[in-house]
Design a protein around this motif. Structure first.
Motif, PDB file in Angstrom:
ATOM      1  N   THR A  68       0.820  -1.065   0.095  1.00 36.71           N
ATOM      2  CA  THR A  68      -0.045   0.190   0.010  1.00 36.71           C
ATOM      3  C   THR A  68       0.849   1.130  -0.030  1.00 36.71           C
ATOM      4  O   THR A  68       1.498   1.729   0.985  1.00 36.71           O
ATOM      5  CB  THR A  68      -0.826   0.034   1.264  1.00 36.71           C
ATOM      6  N   ASP A  69       1.471   1.748  -1.154  1.00 35.25           N
ATOM      7  CA  ASP A  69       2.302   2.564  -1.166  1.00 35.25           C
ATOM      8  C   ASP A  69       1.701   3.874  -2.171  1.00 35.25           C
ATOM      9  O   ASP A  69       2.574   4.448  -2.760  1.00 35.25           O
ATOM     10  CB  ASP A  69       3.746   2.149  -1.849  1.00 35.25           C
ATOM     11  N   GLY A  70       0.574   4.245  -2.109  1.00 39.85           N
ATOM     12  CA  GLY A  70      -0.027   5.332  -2.837  1.00 39.85           C
ATOM     13  C   GLY A  70      -0.133   6.448  -2.232  1.00 39.85           C
ATOM     14  O   GLY A  70      -0.674   7.487  -2.874  1.00 39.85           O
ATOM     15  N   LEU A  71       0.350   6.628  -1.217  1.00 44.27           N
ATOM     16  CA  LEU A  71       0.481   7.936  -0.172  1.00 44.27           C
ATOM     17  C   LEU A  71       1.639   8.223   0.457  1.00 44.27           C
ATOM     18  O   LEU A  71       2.361   7.457   0.993  1.00 44.27           O
ATOM     19  CB  LEU A  71      -0.665   7.943   0.864  1.00 44.27           C
ATOM     20  N   ARG A  72       2.104   9.448   0.673  1.00 45.24           N
ATOM     21  CA  ARG A  72       2.919   9.700   1.696  1.00 45.24           C
ATOM     22  C   ARG A  72       2.345  10.019   2.963  1.00 45.24           C
ATOM     23  O   ARG A  72       1.295  10.752   2.705  1.00 45.24           O
ATOM     24  CB  ARG A  72       3.673  10.935   1.359  1.00 45.24           C
ATOM     25  N   VAL A  73       2.607   9.532   4.032  1.00 49.13           N
ATOM     26  CA  VAL A  73       2.269   9.812   5.292  1.00 49.13           C
ATOM     27  C   VAL A  73       3.047  10.315   6.468  1.00 49.13           C
ATOM     28  O   VAL A  73       4.141   9.669   6.566  1.00 49.13           O
ATOM     29  CB  VAL A  73       1.437   8.454   5.942  1.00 49.13           C
ATOM     30  N   ASP A  74       2.435  11.556   7.045  1.00 53.15           N
ATOM     31  CA  ASP A  74       3.199  11.845   8.114  1.00 53.15           C
ATOM     32  C   ASP A  74       2.275  11.316   9.399  1.00 53.15           C
ATOM     33  O   ASP A  74       1.261  11.835   9.455  1.00 53.15           O
ATOM     34  CB  ASP A  74       3.343  13.251   8.140  1.00 53.15           C
ATOM     35  N   SER A  75       2.843  10.895  10.339  1.00 60.84           N
ATOM     36  CA  SER A  75       2.069   9.976  11.360  1.00 60.84           C
ATOM     37  C   SER A  75       2.334  10.743  12.752  1.00 60.84           C
ATOM     38  O   SER A  75       3.421  10.577  13.130  1.00 60.84           O
ATOM     39  CB  SER A  75       2.351   8.572  11.382  1.00 60.84           C
ATOM     40  N   GLY A  76       0.952  11.178  13.387  1.00 62.54           N
ATOM     41  CA  GLY A  76       1.305  12.103  14.446  1.00 62.54           C
ATOM     42  C   GLY A  76       1.023  11.183  15.667  1.00 62.54           C
ATOM     43  O   GLY A  76       0.640  10.006  15.561  1.00 62.54           O
ATOM     44  N   VAL A  77       1.690  11.667  17.115  1.00 63.18           N
ATOM     45  CA  VAL A  77       1.470  11.154  18.161  1.00 63.18           C
ATOM     46  C   VAL A  77       0.595  11.941  18.996  1.00 63.18           C
ATOM     47  O   VAL A  77       1.080  13.075  19.055  1.00 63.18           O
ATOM     48  CB  VAL A  77       2.893  10.504  18.603  1.00 63.18           C
ATOM     49  N   TYR A  78      -0.122  11.152  20.167  1.00 59.56           N
ATOM     50  CA  TYR A  78      -0.808  12.096  21.029  1.00 59.56           C
ATOM     51  C   TYR A  78      -0.171  11.801  22.467  1.00 59.56           C
ATOM     52  O   TYR A  78       0.615  10.926  22.831  1.00 59.56           O
ATOM     53  CB  TYR A  78      -2.253  11.351  21.127  1.00 59.56           C
ATOM     54  N   PRO A  79      -0.692  12.647  23.444  1.00 62.31           N
ATOM     55  CA  PRO A  79       0.144  12.553  24.820  1.00 62.31           C
ATOM     56  C   PRO A  79       0.227  11.231  25.346  1.00 62.31           C
ATOM     57  O   PRO A  79       1.370  10.924  25.976  1.00 62.31           O
ATOM     58  CB  PRO A  79      -0.909  13.358  25.768  1.00 62.31           C
ATOM     59  N   ASP A  80      -0.755  10.384  25.299  1.00 61.99           N
ATOM     60  CA  ASP A  80      -0.803   8.929  25.890  1.00 61.99           C
ATOM     61  C   ASP A  80       0.597   8.223  25.395  1.00 61.99           C
ATOM     62  O   ASP A  80       0.848   7.236  26.224  1.00 61.99           O
ATOM     63  CB  ASP A  80      -2.083   8.138  25.477  1.00 61.99           C
ATOM     64  N   GLU A  81       0.981   8.478  24.054  1.00 61.38           N
ATOM     65  CA  GLU A  81       2.168   7.589  23.543  1.00 61.38           C
ATOM     66  C   GLU A  81       3.302   8.507  23.402  1.00 61.38           C
ATOM     67  O   GLU A  81       4.086   8.084  22.483  1.00 61.38           O
ATOM     68  CB  GLU A  81       1.623   6.820  22.348  1.00 61.38           C
ATOM     69  N   LEU A  82       3.121   9.823  23.873  1.00 64.02           N
ATOM     70  CA  LEU A  82       4.546  10.553  23.580  1.00 64.02           C
ATOM     71  C   LEU A  82       5.776  10.157  24.393  1.00 64.02           C
ATOM     72  O   LEU A  82       6.803   9.856  23.381  1.00 64.02           O
ATOM     73  CB  LEU A  82       4.199  12.143  24.321  1.00 64.02           C
ATOM     74  N   ASP A  83       5.676   9.263  25.424  1.00 62.61           N
ATOM     75  CA  ASP A  83       6.945   8.789  26.194  1.00 62.61           C
ATOM     76  C   ASP A  83       7.324   7.858  25.034  1.00 62.61           C
ATOM     77  O   ASP A  83       8.671   7.655  25.217  1.00 62.61           O
ATOM     78  CB  ASP A  83       6.770   8.423  27.619  1.00 62.61           C
ATOM     79  N   ALA A  84       6.593   6.859  24.518  1.00 58.65           N
ATOM     80  CA  ALA A  84       7.039   6.053  23.837  1.00 58.65           C
ATOM     81  C   ALA A  84       7.727   6.217  22.472  1.00 58.65           C
ATOM     82  O   ALA A  84       8.619   5.782  22.178  1.00 58.65           O
ATOM     83  CB  ALA A  84       5.962   4.978  23.517  1.00 58.65           C
ATOM     84  N   ALA A  85       7.313   7.367  21.884  1.00 61.00           N
ATOM     85  CA  ALA A  85       7.751   7.992  20.792  1.00 61.00           C
ATOM     86  C   ALA A  85       9.254   8.658  21.127  1.00 61.00           C
ATOM     87  O   ALA A  85      10.089   8.431  20.194  1.00 61.00           O
ATOM     88  CB  ALA A  85       6.892   9.071  20.134  1.00 61.00           C
ATOM     89  N   VAL A  86       9.112   9.335  22.114  1.00 57.30           N
ATOM     90  CA  VAL A  86      10.355   9.993  22.770  1.00 57.30           C
ATOM     91  C   VAL A  86      11.565   8.977  22.941  1.00 57.30           C
ATOM     92  O   VAL A  86      12.772   9.043  22.497  1.00 57.30           O
ATOM     93  CB  VAL A  86      10.136  10.821  23.868  1.00 57.30           C
ATOM     94  N   ALA A  87      11.231   7.788  23.283  1.00 57.00           N
ATOM     95  CA  ALA A  87      12.060   6.858  23.584  1.00 57.00           C
ATOM     96  C   ALA A  87      12.808   6.055  22.652  1.00 57.00           C
ATOM     97  O   ALA A  87      13.657   5.600  22.576  1.00 57.00           O
ATOM     98  CB  ALA A  87      11.298   5.770  24.599  1.00 57.00           C
ATOM     99  N   ARG A  88      11.664   6.177  21.604  1.00 54.08           N
ATOM    100  CA  ARG A  88      12.627   5.523  20.505  1.00 54.08           C
ATOM    101  C   ARG A  88      13.185   6.596  19.642  1.00 54.08           C
ATOM    102  O   ARG A  88      13.707   6.310  18.462  1.00 54.08           O
ATOM    103  CB  ARG A  88      11.248   5.092  19.466  1.00 54.08           C
ATOM    104  N   GLY A  89      13.316   7.688  19.927  1.00 53.02           N
ATOM    105  CA  GLY A  89      14.234   8.880  19.665  1.00 53.02           C
ATOM    106  C   GLY A  89      13.552   9.361  18.083  1.00 53.02           C
ATOM    107  O   GLY A  89      14.265   9.882  17.343  1.00 53.02           O
TER     108      GLY A  89
END
Length: 495
Positions: free
Chosen positions: A230-251
């Motif tokens: 499924t490669d018909g779009l470019r996607v910028d995927s956002g994150v919300y507060p509940d998962e902010l720490d996880a995103a930060v931990a992944r750098g």
């Protein structure tokens, strides 16, 4: 998976933003390499792809700056109640579907707008519409869900906690978001198939990129989808507060490209919701009404943490009080980013967008959907509502989007609403806030570009007519997209 060729020759195109003289455009390795008068370029080898465009207009690819993609994919398969104007008619639409037999564990509808209903929602209406079957109807703005008695028990199991529903069976704000997220937990292969269909539909409307602000962090889902084809779009995927720490931990930092996605999936912004919505009557207002999701100091701390980690903030603000608070937070943190919606602004805040470098990420079709609701609940203040032209005159950057499924994932709908402030034959609503078509086009294109030039990444759209010459909002809504390409690889072609 669609495989692109190293060289693509677009023959006889007219470029948006020019006089319209026919040109040939050569794309090499995903970038525009040469533009020359029509009939003067030839492919370099037999393996090159040649597209005879026959005078189609070539422009940069279109962007929807605010979508909830999984919700959009799911809504396309749910009971549509958006055309119902009373609680009774909504229940009747649900009952008609229930009589056909439903295999799902919960019957889910979407699109109710109860702000103007002559009589309020009642749980008993949905109980009678589908006896023995849990029913959840999600509001058009996603900020409320209407449940029957069986559904309330079922969704509490899905959510894993008790929910405080009023006698009408309506849950609002965070409770509603939790229920919607729980209802979205379908098997990966099923949801991915729904998403693939929705990607094709978006490409057919000229879309090359979306900012996906789905409330459950989706960057790994999108990576999986690209790997599966499924490669018909470019996607910028956002994150919300509940998962902010996880995103930060992944750098993860805004703009980071996910490995193995060929540049299609990037880390998006940090999304935080400050208030409710107009339709649910929970927007935070200067008169003290509405709902604030966070104390100001907590909001500032979250935004600061995200910014320090390299994430660009995208702050939801509907009411005038919420917008003032959001701008205050941007100023205190010293960050740039976007305010999502910016639906009602006090005069003093309009110029602050430009001064602070905060983008107004707006969804013009909401003004058409909610004009009557605004006239009732923001009576006497709607000259300050959806102030697109005022923001533009003040020097603010404008990004256009849909907030799909709240409005259709279709940039032409957004542009039409921005340019015309009209729909369905009605007179324009506060026409002084209309945008010119060039500004609407820039707010909807990849990188805010007007046309296509040598050196550009070949994310492009082929159109039957020049969008900058559109004489009416109706012409924009009915625009014909003949082709869409990412790096010269066609994701939609209908010449």
């Amino acid at each position: 998976m669609t495989v692109g060729r190293a060289e693509v020759l677009l023959r006889t195109v007219r470029r948006v933003g020019t006089s319209g003289a026919p040109s040939d455009v050569l794309v090499v390795d995903g970038r525009v390499a040469t533009i020359a008068p029509a009939g003067t370029l030839d492919p370099s080898d037999a393996d090159s792809e040649v597209v005879e465009a026959s005078g189609a207009w070539l422009g940069p690819g279109l962007v929807d700056h605010h979508v909830h993609f999984d919700q959009w994919a799911l809504v396309r398969r749910r009971v549509d109640v958006s055309e119902q104007h009373t609680a009774e008619d909504t229940a009747a639409a649900v009952a008609a579907v229930a009589r056909t037999g439903v295999s799902d564990r919960v019957l889910v509808g979407h699109g109710f707008r109860d702000a103007l209903w002559p009589r309020p929602a009642r749980r008993a209406l949905l109980d009678g519409a589908a006896p023995g079957l849990p029913v959840v109807v999600i509001s058009a703005d996603l900020h409320a869900v209407w449940c029957n008695t069986l559904a309330l028990a079922a969704v509490e199991q899905l959510v894993g906690r008790r929910l405080q529903a009023a006698d009408d069976g309506i849950l609002r704000e965070q409770d509603a978001f939790d229920v919607t997220a729980a209802l979205s937990r379908v098997p990966d292969d099923v949801l991915d198939a729904y998403a693939a269909d929705a990607v094709e539909a978006a490409a057919a409307r000229g879309v090359t990129r979306v900012t996906d602000l789905e409330m459950v962090f989706g960057i790994d889902r999108w990576t999986r989808r690209v790997h599966a084809g499924t490669d018909g779009l470019r996607v910028d995927s956002g994150v919300y507060p509940d998962e902010l720490d996880a995103a930060v931990a992944r750098g993860l930092r805004t703009g980071d490209v996910m490995p193995g996605t060929r540049g299609l999936v990037r880390m998006g912004p940090f999304k935080v919701i400050t208030d409710g919505s107009l339709g649910t009557r929970t927007a935070a207002m200067t008169d003290g009404s509405g709902v604030l999701a966070y104390a100001v100091e907590d909001l500032e701390a979250m935004v600061r943490r995200a910014v320090d980690a390299g994430l660009v903030p995208a702050v939801h603000a509907i009411g005038d009080r919420a917008n003032t608070i959001a701008l205050d937070v941007f100023e205190a943190v010293g960050a740039r980013g976007s305010i999502e919606h910016a639906q009602l602004l006090v005069d003093a805040d309009v110029e602050r967008f430009a001064r602070l470098g905060v983008v107004a990420s707006v969804q013009p079709e909401h003004a058409m959907d909610d004009r009557d609701i605004a006239d009732r609940y923001w009576a006497g203040e709607t000259h300050r509502a959806f102030p697109l032209a005022s923001l533009h005159r003040a020097g603010a950057a404008l990004w256009l989007g849909s907030d799909a499924p709240v409005a259709p994932l279709d940039p032409w709908v957004a542009m039409a609403a921005a340019v015309g402030r009209d729909r369905d034959g009605r007179e324009p609503w506060h026409p002084s806030e209309r945008l010119d078509v060039l500004t609407a086009w820039r707010g909807s294109t990849e990188g805010g570009r007007v046309g296509v030039s040598v050196g550009d990444v070949a994310d492009v759209v082929l159109l039957a007519e020049d969008p900058l010459a559109a004489a009416s909002s109706g012409a924009l809504r009915s625009a014909r997209v003949l082709g869409t390409a990412i790096e010269g690889r066609f994701t939609h072609l209908d010449l």
